[in-house]
Scaffold this motif. Sequence first.
Motif, PDB file in Angstrom:
ATOM      1  N   CYS A  42       0.820  -1.215   0.000  1.00  0.00           N
ATOM      2  CA  CYS A  42       0.000   0.000   0.000  1.00  0.00           C
ATOM      3  C   CYS A  42       0.853   1.264   0.000  1.00  0.00           C
ATOM      4  CB  CYS A  42      -0.920   0.017   1.222  1.00  0.00           C
ATOM      5  SG  CYS A  42      -2.239  -1.186   1.102  1.00  0.00           S
ATOM      6  N   GLY A  43       2.172   1.128   0.043  1.00  0.00           N
ATOM      7  CA  GLY A  43       3.041   2.308   0.035  1.00  0.00           C
ATOM      8  C   GLY A  43       3.664   2.503  -1.342  1.00  0.00           C
ATOM      9  N   THR A  44       4.945   2.865  -1.360  1.00  0.00           N
ATOM     10  CA  THR A  44       5.637   3.129  -2.632  1.00  0.00           C
ATOM     11  C   THR A  44       5.643   1.899  -3.536  1.00  0.00           C
ATOM     12  OG1 THR A  44       7.003   4.768  -1.529  1.00  0.00           O
ATOM     13  CG2 THR A  44       7.854   3.894  -3.587  1.00  0.00           C
ATOM     14  N   SER A  45       5.622   0.725  -2.946  1.00  0.00           N
ATOM     15  CA  SER A  45       5.697  -0.496  -3.756  1.00  0.00           C
ATOM     16  C   SER A  45       4.521  -0.655  -4.708  1.00  0.00           C
ATOM     17  CB  SER A  45       5.813  -1.717  -2.839  1.00  0.00           C
ATOM     18  OG  SER A  45       6.969  -1.599  -2.055  1.00  0.00           O
ATOM     19  N   LYS A  46       3.435   0.078  -4.466  1.00  0.00           N
ATOM     20  CA  LYS A  46       2.290  -0.065  -5.374  1.00  0.00           C
ATOM     21  C   LYS A  46       2.305   1.000  -6.482  1.00  0.00           C
ATOM     22  CE  LYS A  46      -1.205   2.869  -3.312  1.00  0.00           C
ATOM     23  NZ  LYS A  46      -2.507   3.045  -2.727  1.00  0.00           N
ATOM     24  N   ALA A  47       3.171   1.990  -6.422  1.00  0.00           N
ATOM     25  CA  ALA A  47       3.108   3.094  -7.388  1.00  0.00           C
ATOM     26  C   ALA A  47       4.512   3.465  -7.841  1.00  0.00           C
ATOM     27  CB  ALA A  47       2.407   4.298  -6.769  1.00  0.00           C
ATOM     28  N   ASN A  48       4.990   2.783  -8.844  1.00  0.00           N
ATOM     29  CA  ASN A  48       6.347   3.011  -9.354  1.00  0.00           C
ATOM     30  C   ASN A  48       6.398   2.575 -10.813  1.00  0.00           C
ATOM     31  OD1 ASN A  48       6.882   0.059  -9.306  1.00  0.00           O
ATOM     32  ND2 ASN A  48       6.595   0.395  -7.107  1.00  0.00           N
ATOM     33  N   LYS A 227       8.197  13.004  -5.328  1.00  0.00           N
ATOM     34  CA  LYS A 227       7.015  12.502  -6.047  1.00  0.00           C
ATOM     35  C   LYS A 227       7.297  12.207  -7.517  1.00  0.00           C
ATOM     36  CE  LYS A 227       2.939  14.404  -5.253  1.00  0.00           C
ATOM     37  NZ  LYS A 227       1.729  15.258  -5.388  1.00  0.00           N
ATOM     38  N   GLY A 228       6.716  11.113  -7.996  1.00  0.00           N
ATOM     39  CA  GLY A 228       6.781  10.776  -9.425  1.00  0.00           C
ATOM     40  C   GLY A 228       5.373  10.550  -9.945  1.00  0.00           C
ATOM     41  N   GLU A 229       5.003  11.317 -10.982  1.00  0.00           N
ATOM     42  CA  GLU A 229       3.641  11.201 -11.541  1.00  0.00           C
ATOM     43  C   GLU A 229       3.687  10.462 -12.876  1.00  0.00           C
ATOM     44  OE1 GLU A 229       1.365  14.880 -11.403  1.00  0.00           O
ATOM     45  OE2 GLU A 229       2.803  15.687  -9.975  1.00  0.00           O
ATOM     46  N   TYR A 230       2.615   9.712 -13.134  1.00  0.00           N
ATOM     47  CA  TYR A 230       2.565   8.855 -14.329  1.00  0.00           C
ATOM     48  C   TYR A 230       1.249   8.991 -15.074  1.00  0.00           C
ATOM     49  CZ  TYR A 230       6.263   5.991 -12.194  1.00  0.00           C
ATOM     50  OH  TYR A 230       7.422   5.538 -11.638  1.00  0.00           O
ATOM     51  N   THR A 281       0.098  11.761  -2.558  1.00  0.00           N
ATOM     52  CA  THR A 281       0.176  10.964  -3.786  1.00  0.00           C
ATOM     53  C   THR A 281      -0.855  11.414  -4.829  1.00  0.00           C
ATOM     54  OG1 THR A 281      -1.190   9.317  -2.710  1.00  0.00           O
ATOM     55  CG2 THR A 281       1.176   8.875  -2.766  1.00  0.00           C
ATOM     56  N   ASP A 282      -1.257  12.670  -4.739  1.00  0.00           N
ATOM     57  CA  ASP A 282      -2.165  13.187  -5.766  1.00  0.00           C
ATOM     58  C   ASP A 282      -1.351  13.546  -7.018  1.00  0.00           C
ATOM     59  OD1 ASP A 282      -0.867  15.056  -4.228  1.00  0.00           O
ATOM     60  OD2 ASP A 282      -2.313  16.650  -4.636  1.00  0.00           O
ATOM     61  N   THR A 283      -2.024  13.548  -8.166  1.00  0.00           N
ATOM     62  CA  THR A 283      -1.349  13.993  -9.382  1.00  0.00           C
ATOM     63  C   THR A 283      -1.690  15.458  -9.616  1.00  0.00           C
ATOM     64  OG1 THR A 283      -3.218  13.202 -10.687  1.00  0.00           O
ATOM     65  CG2 THR A 283      -1.313  11.744 -10.513  1.00  0.00           C
ATOM     66  N   LEU A 314       5.817   7.943  -4.262  1.00  0.00           N
ATOM     67  CA  LEU A 314       6.801   8.766  -3.541  1.00  0.00           C
ATOM     68  C   LEU A 314       8.088   7.990  -3.311  1.00  0.00           C
ATOM     69  CD1 LEU A 314       4.395  10.250  -0.847  1.00  0.00           C
ATOM     70  CD2 LEU A 314       5.320  11.454  -2.832  1.00  0.00           C
ATOM     71  N   ARG A 315       9.185   8.506  -3.847  1.00  0.00           N
ATOM     72  CA  ARG A 315      10.490   7.887  -3.596  1.00  0.00           C
ATOM     73  C   ARG A 315      10.943   8.289  -2.189  1.00  0.00           C
ATOM     74  NH1 ARG A 315      10.291  10.690  -8.318  1.00  0.00           N
ATOM     75  NH2 ARG A 315      10.792   9.689 -10.280  1.00  0.00           N
TER      76      ARG A 315
END
Length: 484
Positions: A42-48, A227-230, A281-283, A314-315
Amino acid sequence: MADDLYDVVVVGAGVSGCAVARELSRLRARVCVVDREEDVCCGTSKANSAIVHAGFDAQTGTLMAKFNVEGNERMWKLAQDLDFKVRRCGSLVVCTSEEDLPGLEALLERGRANGVPDLRIVDREELVAMEPHISDLAVAALWAPTAGIVDAFGLNIALAENAAQNGVEFRFNALVNGIHRVEEDWELLLANGQSIRTRCVVNAAGVFADAIHNMVSEHKIRIIPRKGEYLLLDTTAGDHVQHTIFMLPSVMGKGILVSPTVHGNLLVGPTATDVDDPESTDTTSDGLREVAEKCALTVADVPLREVITSFAGLRAHQPDHEFIIGEIEDAPGFVDCAAIESPGLTSCPAIGVYVTDIVRNLLSLEEKDADKWIGTRTGIPSLEGAPVSYWAELAQQDPAYGNVICRCRHVTEAQILAAIHRPLGARSLDGVKRRVTAGMGRCQGGFCSPKVMEILERELGLGPEEVTKCGPGSELIVERGEAQ
Ligand SMILES: Cc1cc2nc3c(=O)[nH]c(=O)nc-3n(C[C@H](O)[C@H](O)[C@H](O)COP(=O)(O)OP(=O)(O)OC[C@H]3O[C@@H](n4cnc5c(N)ncnc54)[C@H](O)[C@@H]3O)c2cc1C
């Protein structure tokens, strides 16, 4: 010794914490993983970016470089053993001006020094043959055939499930908000009023790892959420490129990439912006505009009209840009696994082994007998692309395979039932999505969410108001009104 004493408590159920937990499960030890969220991943591991990096980016001699290359080597066997999706598609770092060619050469040399095999520079002609949509600006690229793509959810869940199969306990909705010494042990205080006592703590709390570290040490660390947005494009755009296409990296990171995903989508991003809030974690429109504009530097005609969703991760950046792994000097028995920014996903299989060695030595733990440890696990099979005859055969054995719930990704009721009833099964819509991709398709759950909610309700014995998107506070039905 207290009955409820653990040997090791791992704070954080992302890929780092779960990789450590799986390795610890080989040992004769009582291990518990705690996480503030309702599920693993549920943390950074789900959004990269979900890239298995080859290992040429990190400075030679750093832990990042070492674990990247080792993690890459371990990833393919791990994927076989634990049955999650990976694809070794290779990566290309694209140079868009003759002036930058020395930078590409330097990357090649660093990669070789880091021990990355089979790296070479390809010229424009070869590049165009490999990637017909490469931009007109591209002059050459660094080709890394050992890079790949991975199902980041699948990796995290597989590690956790296998750890659980081997006796590791998991506690969710368990926010650690205090830690102190009790005799030779550590006591972790949870926001729900409970406490846990343990001989050793592993701090794998992602962007919150500084808060956990700073609870026990005078030598403070600082994590800066970067933050990294995709943009994520539909599967109709999934073969626009065949390899992961990077730009030449800068001090802020690896630039905007364009990559296929293991689920058949096209991924474009990420940006790199330092933020204050570790939950932000908003875009943003600026971020997504930057992604849309910059991807054209390396890849032509990215079909941006096929965007189905955007997201941000978020890195866990720290100023020295290095993983912080090891026992804290002024906190014996407390082991950091902190600042695990990219390439943390790639590195996690190696980090798991390394941290477990530290803990094993600290506590003098012994290995279980070989027949007491299960090294493999079977995932939930995907039916996407399977022939109709195979579906029919499955549906004859179990009618739930005949009930298609997610039409975009072809997910049946049988797979959702499996997602709920496995060890550490799904408890929310997002939990189901991460396990079987229901809701990850073009309509983003528009059609299947109510059906998945009904299944969660029925299988978990919940009331409609208790079904959540992603744990407490994200209930989907607030109140039932009377029909007029
Ligand atoms: C934009 C972006 C792109 C990336 N791309 C790649 C890539 O392509 N390849 C790659 O190798 N790596 C990549 N990474 C890095 C990779 O995603 C991370 O290194 C990795 O996911 C970190 O995992 P983790 O387990 O350390 O942290 P997390 O996944 O964040 O897990 C930490 C866990 O700790 C829990 N927690 C925090 N505080 C507490 C508390 N007080 N009490 C209880 N639980 C707590 C959180 O809920 C969370 O579940 C990328 C990262 C980002 C942000």
